[in-house]
Design a protein around this motif. Structure first.
Motif, mmCIF file in Angstrom:
data_model
loop_
_atom_site.group_PDB
_atom_site.id
_atom_site.type_symbol
_atom_site.label_atom_id
_atom_site.label_comp_id
_atom_site.label_asym_id
_atom_site.label_seq_id
_atom_site.Cartn_x
_atom_site.Cartn_y
_atom_site.Cartn_z
ATOM 1 N N UNK A 20 0.838 -1.205 0.000
ATOM 2 C CA UNK A 20 0.000 0.000 0.000
ATOM 3 C C UNK A 20 0.871 1.252 0.000
ATOM 4 N N UNK A 21 1.894 1.275 0.821
ATOM 5 C CA UNK A 21 2.756 2.455 0.915
ATOM 6 C C UNK A 21 3.534 2.710 -0.373
ATOM 7 N N UNK A 22 4.042 1.651 -1.003
ATOM 8 C CA UNK A 22 4.774 1.872 -2.254
ATOM 9 C C UNK A 22 3.820 2.294 -3.373
ATOM 10 N N UNK A 23 2.585 1.838 -3.313
ATOM 11 C CA UNK A 23 1.593 2.262 -4.305
ATOM 12 C C UNK A 23 1.260 3.736 -4.139
ATOM 13 N N UNK A 24 1.077 4.165 -2.909
ATOM 14 C CA UNK A 24 0.780 5.571 -2.624
ATOM 15 C C UNK A 24 1.938 6.469 -3.077
ATOM 16 N N UNK A 25 3.166 5.992 -2.922
ATOM 17 C CA UNK A 25 4.346 6.775 -3.300
ATOM 18 C C UNK A 25 4.574 6.797 -4.812
ATOM 19 N N UNK A 26 3.838 5.991 -5.558
ATOM 20 C CA UNK A 26 4.034 5.887 -7.005
ATOM 21 C C UNK A 26 3.256 6.960 -7.751
ATOM 22 N N UNK A 27 3.335 6.892 -9.071
ATOM 23 C CA UNK A 27 2.597 7.801 -9.941
ATOM 24 C C UNK A 27 1.096 7.495 -9.964
ATOM 25 N N UNK A 28 0.689 6.397 -9.388
ATOM 26 C CA UNK A 28 -0.724 5.992 -9.408
ATOM 27 C C UNK A 28 -1.540 6.787 -8.393
ATOM 28 N N UNK A 29 -2.687 7.240 -8.851
ATOM 29 C CA UNK A 29 -3.594 7.970 -7.975
ATOM 30 C C UNK A 29 -4.976 7.931 -8.613
ATOM 31 N N UNK A 30 -5.975 7.552 -7.906
ATOM 32 C CA UNK A 30 -6.033 7.138 -6.509
ATOM 33 C C UNK A 30 -5.583 5.692 -6.337
ATOM 34 N N UNK A 31 -5.405 5.299 -5.083
ATOM 35 C CA UNK A 31 -5.042 3.920 -4.740
ATOM 36 C C UNK A 31 -6.225 3.290 -4.022
ATOM 37 N N UNK A 32 -6.591 2.100 -4.478
ATOM 38 C CA UNK A 32 -7.671 1.329 -3.859
ATOM 39 C C UNK A 32 -7.090 -0.001 -3.420
ATOM 40 N N UNK A 33 -7.444 -0.428 -2.206
ATOM 41 C CA UNK A 33 -7.054 -1.738 -1.706
ATOM 42 C C UNK A 33 -8.335 -2.553 -1.567
ATOM 43 N N UNK A 34 -8.334 -3.731 -2.174
ATOM 44 C CA UNK A 34 -9.491 -4.615 -2.083
ATOM 45 C C UNK A 34 -9.175 -5.704 -1.069
ATOM 46 N N UNK A 35 -10.041 -5.811 -0.064
ATOM 47 C CA UNK A 35 -9.857 -6.796 1.004
ATOM 48 C C UNK A 35 -11.023 -7.774 1.004
ATOM 49 N N UNK A 36 -10.735 -8.995 1.377
ATOM 50 C CA UNK A 36 -11.781 -10.018 1.421
ATOM 51 C C UNK A 36 -11.719 -10.786 2.720
ATOM 52 N N UNK A 37 -11.088 -11.941 2.667
ATOM 53 C CA UNK A 37 -10.957 -12.783 3.865
ATOM 54 C C UNK A 37 -10.209 -12.006 4.943
#
Length: 183
Positions: A20-37
């Motif tokens: 999550x942290x490396x995604x936030x620091x990247x050029x990608x925006x917005x960041x979504x995390x999908x959680x299940x189990x």
């Protein structure tokens, strides 16, 4: 694994938080995390970060449902979205630099799919242009996005990521990672 692999500690934080942290620091925006189990455990790992958490209530049907759930939420938030980057939680060597390379390749090469290659495989992390959104939204199996990449391999630009072959699916793989045997 005996425990949610997203919570396995690496470099002083959980695997989920690391990605999550490396995604936030990247050029990608917005960041979504999908959680299940184990969402109650995993949510606590990332809820303080500037990202959106989406629950996949159909996670038992396979990782494809997580991709579809996440993309649907992303499109709701950003209707004009033209690309989506997909990561999985069990590849410990994914970095912000790798994510940025995928984004820059997509922007400059005009390919609709930019994927990583490792061990004679082309897969995730991968970036998909909007031409493939309908296929991603319909995924419902454990095959995930790789099946779309394979169907459109001739239209896919690849970036070498040899360490992408290292994923943490078993206690033995995790122990080998911790001892440095997987580098």
């Amino acid at each position: 694994m005996g425990t949610p692999k997203q919570l396995l500690p690496i470099q002083g934080r959980s695997l989920l938080r690391h990605l999550a942290e490396i995604s936030i620091a990247s050029l990608c925006n917005p960041v979504i995390v999908v959680l299940g189990a184990s969402i109650h455990q995993t949510r606590a790992e990332v809820e303080d970060l500037p990202l959106q958490i989406i629950e996949n209530q159909h996670w038992q049907a396979g990782m494809g449902t997580s991709i579809g759930t996440g993309l649907a939420a992303l499109l709701e938030q950003e209707p004009a979205l033209n690309a989506v980057l997909i990561l999985v939680c069990d590849q410990p060597f994914v970095s912000t630099a790798l994510i940025d390379r995928l984004v820059v390749a997509y922007q400059s090469a005009h390919h609709q799919i930019v994927a990583t290659s490792y061990l004679e495989t082309v897969g995730v992390p991968a970036l998909f242009g909007d031409r493939y959104f309908s296929q991603l939204l319909r995924l419902n199996s454990d095959v995930g996005a790789r099946q779309i990449i394979q169907q459109h391999l001739h239209q896919t630009h690849t970036i070498a990521f040899p360490k992408g072959a290292i994923d943490l699916d078993t206690p033995e793989q995790y122990q080998a990672f911790l001892t440095g045997a997987l580098t």
